[in-house]
Design an enzyme around this catalytic site. Sequence first.
Site, PDB file in Angstrom:
ATOM      1  N   THR A  99       4.219   8.688 -59.998  1.00  0.00           N
ATOM      2  CA  THR A  99       4.979   9.735 -60.675  1.00  0.00           C
ATOM      3  C   THR A  99       5.378  10.744 -59.612  1.00  0.00           C
ATOM      4  O   THR A  99       4.514  11.394 -59.009  1.00  0.00           O
ATOM      5  CB  THR A  99       4.150  10.426 -61.768  1.00  0.00           C
ATOM      6  OG1 THR A  99       3.678   9.432 -62.681  1.00  0.00           O
ATOM      7  CG2 THR A  99       4.994  11.441 -62.512  1.00  0.00           C
ATOM      8  N   LYS A 174       9.972   9.731 -67.092  1.00  0.00           N
ATOM      9  CA  LYS A 174       8.537  10.045 -66.996  1.00  0.00           C
ATOM     10  C   LYS A 174       8.304  11.540 -67.229  1.00  0.00           C
ATOM     11  O   LYS A 174       7.295  11.938 -67.828  1.00  0.00           O
ATOM     12  CB  LYS A 174       8.017   9.604 -65.625  1.00  0.00           C
ATOM     13  CG  LYS A 174       6.561   9.953 -65.359  1.00  0.00           C
ATOM     14  CD  LYS A 174       5.559   9.161 -66.183  1.00  0.00           C
ATOM     15  CE  LYS A 174       4.145   9.620 -65.900  1.00  0.00           C
ATOM     16  NZ  LYS A 174       3.122   8.879 -66.622  1.00  0.00           N
ATOM     17  N   LYS A 242       0.563  18.372 -60.911  1.00  0.00           N
ATOM     18  CA  LYS A 242       1.709  17.939 -60.085  1.00  0.00           C
ATOM     19  C   LYS A 242       2.892  17.581 -60.973  1.00  0.00           C
ATOM     20  O   LYS A 242       4.021  18.026 -60.761  1.00  0.00           O
ATOM     21  CB  LYS A 242       1.265  16.732 -59.241  1.00  0.00           C
ATOM     22  CG  LYS A 242       2.333  16.011 -58.451  1.00  0.00           C
ATOM     23  CD  LYS A 242       2.687  14.628 -58.977  1.00  0.00           C
ATOM     24  CE  LYS A 242       1.566  13.663 -59.212  1.00  0.00           C
ATOM     25  NZ  LYS A 242       1.945  12.389 -59.800  1.00  0.00           N
TER      26      LYS A 242
HETATM   27  P1  NAP Z   1      -5.536   7.716 -57.411  1.00  0.00           P
HETATM   28  O1  NAP Z   1      -6.713   7.084 -58.039  1.00  0.00           O
HETATM   29  O2  NAP Z   1      -5.698   8.964 -56.605  1.00  0.00           O
HETATM   30  O3  NAP Z   1      -4.798   6.609 -56.540  1.00  0.00           O
HETATM   31  C1  NAP Z   1      -3.856   6.890 -55.527  1.00  0.00           C
HETATM   32  C2  NAP Z   1      -4.130   5.910 -54.402  1.00  0.00           C
HETATM   33  O4  NAP Z   1      -3.101   6.047 -53.410  1.00  0.00           O
HETATM   34  C3  NAP Z   1      -5.469   6.187 -53.711  1.00  0.00           C
HETATM   35  O5  NAP Z   1      -6.164   4.972 -53.545  1.00  0.00           O
HETATM   36  C4  NAP Z   1      -5.055   6.795 -52.393  1.00  0.00           C
HETATM   37  O6  NAP Z   1      -5.895   6.526 -51.311  1.00  0.00           O
HETATM   38  C5  NAP Z   1      -3.719   6.130 -52.143  1.00  0.00           C
HETATM   39  N1  NAP Z   1      -2.916   6.956 -51.277  1.00  0.00           N
HETATM   40  C6  NAP Z   1      -2.519   8.226 -51.502  1.00  0.00           C
HETATM   41  N2  NAP Z   1      -1.811   8.658 -50.447  1.00  0.00           N
HETATM   42  C7  NAP Z   1      -1.770   7.656 -49.565  1.00  0.00           C
HETATM   43  C8  NAP Z   1      -1.198   7.514 -48.295  1.00  0.00           C
HETATM   44  N3  NAP Z   1      -0.503   8.520 -47.743  1.00  0.00           N
HETATM   45  N4  NAP Z   1      -1.366   6.343 -47.652  1.00  0.00           N
HETATM   46  C9  NAP Z   1      -2.068   5.343 -48.221  1.00  0.00           C
HETATM   47  N5  NAP Z   1      -2.637   5.411 -49.426  1.00  0.00           N
HETATM   48  C10 NAP Z   1      -2.485   6.568 -50.090  1.00  0.00           C
HETATM   49  O7  NAP Z   1      -4.441   8.070 -58.518  1.00  0.00           O
HETATM   50  P2  NAP Z   1      -4.016   7.224 -59.832  1.00  0.00           P
HETATM   51  O8  NAP Z   1      -4.709   7.770 -61.008  1.00  0.00           O
HETATM   52  O9  NAP Z   1      -4.074   5.776 -59.542  1.00  0.00           O
HETATM   53  O10 NAP Z   1      -2.493   7.694 -59.968  1.00  0.00           O
HETATM   54  C11 NAP Z   1      -1.492   7.204 -59.090  1.00  0.00           C
HETATM   55  C12 NAP Z   1      -0.138   7.755 -59.537  1.00  0.00           C
HETATM   56  O11 NAP Z   1       0.141   7.317 -60.873  1.00  0.00           O
HETATM   57  C13 NAP Z   1      -0.067   9.276 -59.566  1.00  0.00           C
HETATM   58  O12 NAP Z   1       1.220   9.690 -59.183  1.00  0.00           O
HETATM   59  C14 NAP Z   1      -0.305   9.609 -61.032  1.00  0.00           C
HETATM   60  O13 NAP Z   1       0.285  10.833 -61.393  1.00  0.00           O
HETATM   61  C15 NAP Z   1       0.363   8.420 -61.710  1.00  0.00           C
HETATM   62  N6  NAP Z   1      -0.165   8.046 -63.034  1.00  0.00           N
HETATM   63  C16 NAP Z   1      -1.507   8.032 -63.290  1.00  0.00           C
HETATM   64  C17 NAP Z   1      -1.970   7.655 -64.540  1.00  0.00           C
HETATM   65  C18 NAP Z   1      -3.438   7.639 -64.867  1.00  0.00           C
HETATM   66  O14 NAP Z   1      -3.771   7.626 -66.059  1.00  0.00           O
HETATM   67  N7  NAP Z   1      -4.335   7.612 -63.894  1.00  0.00           N
HETATM   68  C19 NAP Z   1      -1.074   7.279 -65.538  1.00  0.00           C
HETATM   69  C20 NAP Z   1       0.280   7.261 -65.244  1.00  0.00           C
HETATM   70  C21 NAP Z   1       0.730   7.642 -63.986  1.00  0.00           C
HETATM   71  P3  NAP Z   1      -7.434   6.996 -51.240  1.00  0.00           P
HETATM   72  O15 NAP Z   1      -8.149   5.851 -51.865  1.00  0.00           O
HETATM   73  O16 NAP Z   1      -7.716   7.217 -49.821  1.00  0.00           O
HETATM   74  O17 NAP Z   1      -7.510   8.275 -52.063  1.00  0.00           O
END
Ligand code: NAP
Length: 301
Positions: A99, A174, A242
């Site tokens: 997102t 979104k 965010k």
């Molecule tokens: P998350 O658990 O923080 O996963 C993000 C992943 O991306 C982490 O593993 C992180 O690495 C990796 N990452 C971030 N920056 C990076 C970089 N510069 N280089 C390499 N890897 C990187 O978050 P999430 O819950 O999966 O959400 C991901 C996205 O989907 C977000 O934008 C969120 O707003 C959106 N979203 C989430 C949900 C939900 O319910 N969770 C639903 C819809 C949309 P590390 O392991 O080192 O932290």
Amino acid sequence: MNDSVSIGWIGTGVMGHAMCGHLIAAGHRVHVFNRTRTKAESLLAQGARWCDSPQAAAAGSRVLFCMVGYPRDVEQVILGPEGALSGAASGTVIVDMTTSRPDLAVTVYARAKAKGVTALDAPVSGGDIGARDASLAIMVGGDKDAFERVLPLFKLMGKNIAHMGEPGAGQHTKMCNQVLIAGTMIGVVESLLYAQRTGMDLDAVIDVIGQGAAGSWAINNLGRRIARGDFTPGFYIRHFVKDMGIALDEARRMQLSLPGLALVHQFYLAAMAQGEQDLGTQGLYRILARMNRIAPNVSKM
Ligand code: NAP
């Protein structure tokens, strides 16, 4: 794309790990990169191959997916010096499922096109449960023919998949989703605080109101988590802040007043200020419970 496809995947967090796992389970050859390698280990055990950079993950991949946290992460892993675009061959489709900002999606698309690559913005809705169950809603902006090419892969991760228009249209859709979620979350939290103040059993209340006109995914899933004192993510508060920030910026740019969203944003900022950024969005309950001096009668308050 019914045969095994060479795929790059960047970002193996709460969402990306499960989504990538579905592609591996379907027999595709997946090259994975994540900032923290340990979070990709179980995908490697399922057959994915580790890459040392987004650039390496993109090299040789026909489709490169990205599911990272923030717009700055998208810029780094796609447009940065070791980013996916620097490794992508002509004809590759880069699909950003994070997102992120609509204007960044337009920039990524333009920079990709200049290299003979195309880009889709394809954020999702459905939460950690939708990612695990492969039942996500996927809203896509970008070229229709690229969407059609990637559709068989989207179908491995989601159920309600729609092409919404030009680059950025997926992210705008979104934002509509997040504006609605903001209103829903404050409703869920205040409704259950009311129930708790009256001394009613929260699950018993959800059993009834979750099936009527007030029913929603949030009350039936996140309301249940509140009832059992489970404030783990799910969807991080810091990511929701965010998203609301992006939506408010876009609204300001369009001269659109969204006072309800602005108010909910403030409550979640208060959650951040109290150090609760890594709770799930249902953690707003704790903030308003404290404001109301509501006794913590659920297990993990
Ligand atoms: P998350 O658990 O923080 O996963 C993000 C992943 O991306 C982490 O593993 C992180 O690495 C990796 N990452 C971030 N920056 C990076 C970089 N510069 N280089 C390499 N890897 C990187 O978050 P999430 O819950 O999966 O959400 C991901 C996205 O989907 C977000 O934008 C969120 O707003 C959106 N979203 C989430 C949900 C939900 O319910 N969770 C639903 C819809 C949309 P590390 O392991 O080192 O932290």
